[in-house]
Write an enzyme that holds these catalytic residues in place. Structure first.
Site, mmCIF file in Angstrom:
data_model
loop_
_atom_site.group_PDB
_atom_site.id
_atom_site.type_symbol
_atom_site.label_atom_id
_atom_site.label_comp_id
_atom_site.label_asym_id
_atom_site.label_seq_id
_atom_site.Cartn_x
_atom_site.Cartn_y
_atom_site.Cartn_z
ATOM 1 N N THR A 135 -19.456 51.471 -36.090
ATOM 2 C CA THR A 135 -20.187 52.641 -36.588
ATOM 3 C C THR A 135 -21.089 53.286 -35.536
ATOM 4 O O THR A 135 -22.001 52.658 -35.014
ATOM 5 C CB THR A 135 -21.042 52.322 -37.834
ATOM 6 O OG1 THR A 135 -20.300 51.495 -38.723
ATOM 7 C CG2 THR A 135 -21.404 53.613 -38.554
ATOM 8 N N ARG A 153 -20.002 58.627 -55.546
ATOM 9 C CA ARG A 153 -20.071 59.971 -54.962
ATOM 10 C C ARG A 153 -20.720 60.954 -55.927
ATOM 11 O O ARG A 153 -20.674 60.780 -57.149
ATOM 12 C CB ARG A 153 -18.674 60.479 -54.566
ATOM 13 C CG ARG A 153 -18.107 59.768 -53.355
ATOM 14 C CD ARG A 153 -16.866 60.454 -52.820
ATOM 15 N NE ARG A 153 -16.374 59.800 -51.615
ATOM 16 C CZ ARG A 153 -16.775 60.092 -50.378
ATOM 17 N NH1 ARG A 153 -17.670 61.060 -50.212
ATOM 18 N NH2 ARG A 153 -16.294 59.456 -49.342
ATOM 19 N N ARG A 195 -6.731 51.391 -36.218
ATOM 20 C CA ARG A 195 -7.308 51.370 -37.563
ATOM 21 C C ARG A 195 -6.803 52.549 -38.377
ATOM 22 O O ARG A 195 -6.921 53.710 -37.963
ATOM 23 C CB ARG A 195 -8.836 51.426 -37.468
ATOM 24 C CG ARG A 195 -9.550 51.596 -38.813
ATOM 25 C CD ARG A 195 -11.056 51.629 -38.616
ATOM 26 N NE ARG A 195 -11.780 51.881 -39.863
ATOM 27 C CZ ARG A 195 -12.477 52.983 -40.129
ATOM 28 N NH1 ARG A 195 -12.542 53.963 -39.229
ATOM 29 N NH2 ARG A 195 -13.108 53.130 -41.269
ATOM 30 N N LYS A 218 -15.866 43.457 -44.221
ATOM 31 C CA LYS A 218 -16.872 44.419 -43.788
ATOM 32 C C LYS A 218 -18.164 44.160 -44.567
ATOM 33 O O LYS A 218 -18.185 44.255 -45.790
ATOM 34 C CB LYS A 218 -16.377 45.845 -44.028
ATOM 35 C CG LYS A 218 -15.129 46.186 -43.218
ATOM 36 C CD LYS A 218 -14.519 47.506 -43.644
ATOM 37 C CE LYS A 218 -15.424 48.684 -43.342
ATOM 38 N NZ LYS A 218 -14.784 49.973 -43.731
#
Length: 511
Positions: free
Chosen positions: A311, A102, A61, A253
């Site tokens: 995760t 963010r 990945r 995802k």
């Protein structure tokens, strides 16, 4: 006691095939589940990559939330050098950065600001604003429009919790109450649980990464971040088609509530699914993440689409040589849920024990797989598919029959001739519990099969012309690689030569 009280009928508790010997003994089986490793400074040297391949690396990945094209290309070159040396089909996954929200930068060169429980913190959509402990910037321009009073905002993976007190759309500010004391740094991720965020799933950066790095470097998978609807998948396919790269598979995802709500349509459109539990755990209550995991895996299993669980699987191994017992149980339960792949992130990218992490993950997968009953698993997948769709397609029916025959005759392997990898995917769906060898003409198909299909390996042929000879050669090779012996049964699935997608023949062959 009467017979009716002692005899059993119907379902029994799971785990009847687990014995004391299986707990205390040594299991030297090979893992059927595949392992995806995130590449980074801790593992990106050629020798380190070779070590990871030896212990279970199937997909590499490349996380495009970090790094640049030049750095990723240098790493890719080393990966392919290692794969060639090891003679392995290792797939390459480009994981897009995707849309993100963010926090901003701080005033006076501060690296962190201290936030105290009960204080008020103002969020502003003016991203040029340099923040402090009373006001910080947010990169999402529609924050004041989209959040509501009483809603929570999670910052820095949930380490900071804010509650919305009021909003001002004209000034693009949001007043919040700080719910816990913490010091946070600059540019931390921000989650808005339950909000349908008005940002494109595929950003300009993502398109640039795919078009100018992924496609030229002949990657195998795109892991699309924050997919929210089927149209997001169609957009990626359009880009791939424009650049004659339709052979690249898309892994969606699912990491927000909107993606979960549109899961059925996304599943139909995509090639594979990733249960991305990190951001998903920010979007829905953490105690419900395991339900979402089981929900998504089950539906993907029925659809016959590979699914990745990701995760924090062995998070503690970033700094520790051994995982926690809970982490091993997490990996094992993902396998028991039906995942095809498990993924490591920081554990391999920047952890201190990348090889150990892959090794223990592989061993845990082996133990979980050994606890499964192959025949019951096959029946469960078949029955669930029929209940969902009412029928099996011709090729799917042949795949199902092949797996059932393999179980009945105790076959040691299944050999599949598959140009596109579709037949191999269908066979893997029914969980045969024995090795699947896919014979194909395409190196990319071989990497994709080896990368994400449970139990599957692949071999690239120059042609399907002399198929029987190639199959005989494979059987000889499998005597050494898989311990096949004379008289062992092997299932062979083929189709009409030169007609892609025409799988229609299944036979039992003996070594």
């Amino acid at each position: 006691m009467s017979l009716s009280q002692t005899s059993t009928s119907g379902p029994e508790l799971r785990g009847a095939n687990i014995t004391l010997e299986s707990i205390l003994g040594v299991n030297d089986s090979q893992a059927q589940s595949k392992i995806i490793c995130t590449l980074g400074p801790a593992c990106w040297k050629v020798e380190q990559l070779e070590e990871l391949m030896d212990v279970g690396l199937a997909v590499a990945r490349f996380n495009f939330s970090h790094g640049d094209h030049e750095g990723h290309k240098a790493c890719l070159d080393r990966l392919r050098q290692a794969a060639k040396k090891k003679n392995k089909h290792v797939a390459v996954m480009l994981d897009t950065k995707g849309p993100e929200i963010r926090t901003g930068f701080f005033a006076n060169g501060a690296n962190k600001v201290q936030l105290n429980k009960g204080d008020t913190l103002t969020l502003t959509a003016d991203y040029d604003f340099k923040g402090d402990s009373t006001k910080i910037a947010c990169s999402y321009p529609n924050l004041a429009r989209d959040v509501t009073k009483g809603q929570q905002i999670l910052v820095a993976d949930g380490s900071l919790v804010l509650t919305v007190l009021s909003t001002n759309e004209a000034e693009k500010t949001v007043e919040t109450r700080i719910e816990n004391t913490v010091a946070i740094g600059e540019r931390k991720n921000m989650n808005l649980p339950g909000v349908v965020v008005d940002l494109p799933t595929l950003t300009d950066k993502d398109i640039d990464d795919i078009v100018n790095w992924g496609i030229p470097n002949e990657i195998d998978f795109i892991a699309a971040s924050f997919v929210r609807k089927a149209e997001d998948v169609h957009k990626i396919r359009e880009i791939l088609k424009e650049h004659n790269a339709e052979g690249i598979k898309i892994i969606c995802k699912i990491e927000n509530q909107e993606g979960l709500e549109n899961y059925d349509a996304i599943l139909e459109a995509t090639d594979a699914i990733m249960v991305a539990r990190g951001d998903l755990g920010m979007e829905i209550p953490p105690e419900k993440v395991f339900l979402a995991q089981k929900y998504m895996i089950r539906k993907a299993n029925i659809a016959g689409k590979p699914v990745v669980t990701a995760t924090q699987m062995l998070e503690s191994m970033i700094t520790n040589p051994r995982p926690t017992r809970a982490e091993c149980s997490d990996v094992a339960n993902a396998v028991l849920d039906g995942t095809d792949c498990v993924m490591l992130s920081g554990e391999t990218a920047n952890g201190q024990y990348p090889t150990a992490a892959v090794t223990i993950m592989s061993q845990t997968c082996v133990e979980a797989e050994s606890a499964q009953n192959t025949n019951m698993l096959y029946q469960a997948v078949r029955n669930s598919t029929l209940a969902q769709y009412g029928y099996l397609s011709t090729s799917e029916s042949i795949a199902s029959s092949a797996v059932k025959t393999a179980i009945d005759v105790k076959a040691k392997a299944i050999i599949v001739c598959s140009e596109s990898g579709t037949t191999a995917t269908q066979v893997a769906k029914f969980r045969p519990g024995v090795p699947i060898l896919c014979l194909t003409l395409e190196a990319r198909v071989a990497r994709q099969v080896c990368g994400v299909l449970r139990s599957a390996a692949a071999k690239v042929l120059t042609s399907f012309g002399d198929l029987d000879k190639n199959i005989d050669t494979c059987l000889e090779e499998m005597k050494e690689s898989h311990g096949l012996k004379k008289g062992d049964a092997v299932i062979v699935i083929t189709g009409t030569i030169h007609h892609k997608g025409s799988t229609n023949l299944m036979r039992v062959q003996y070594v």
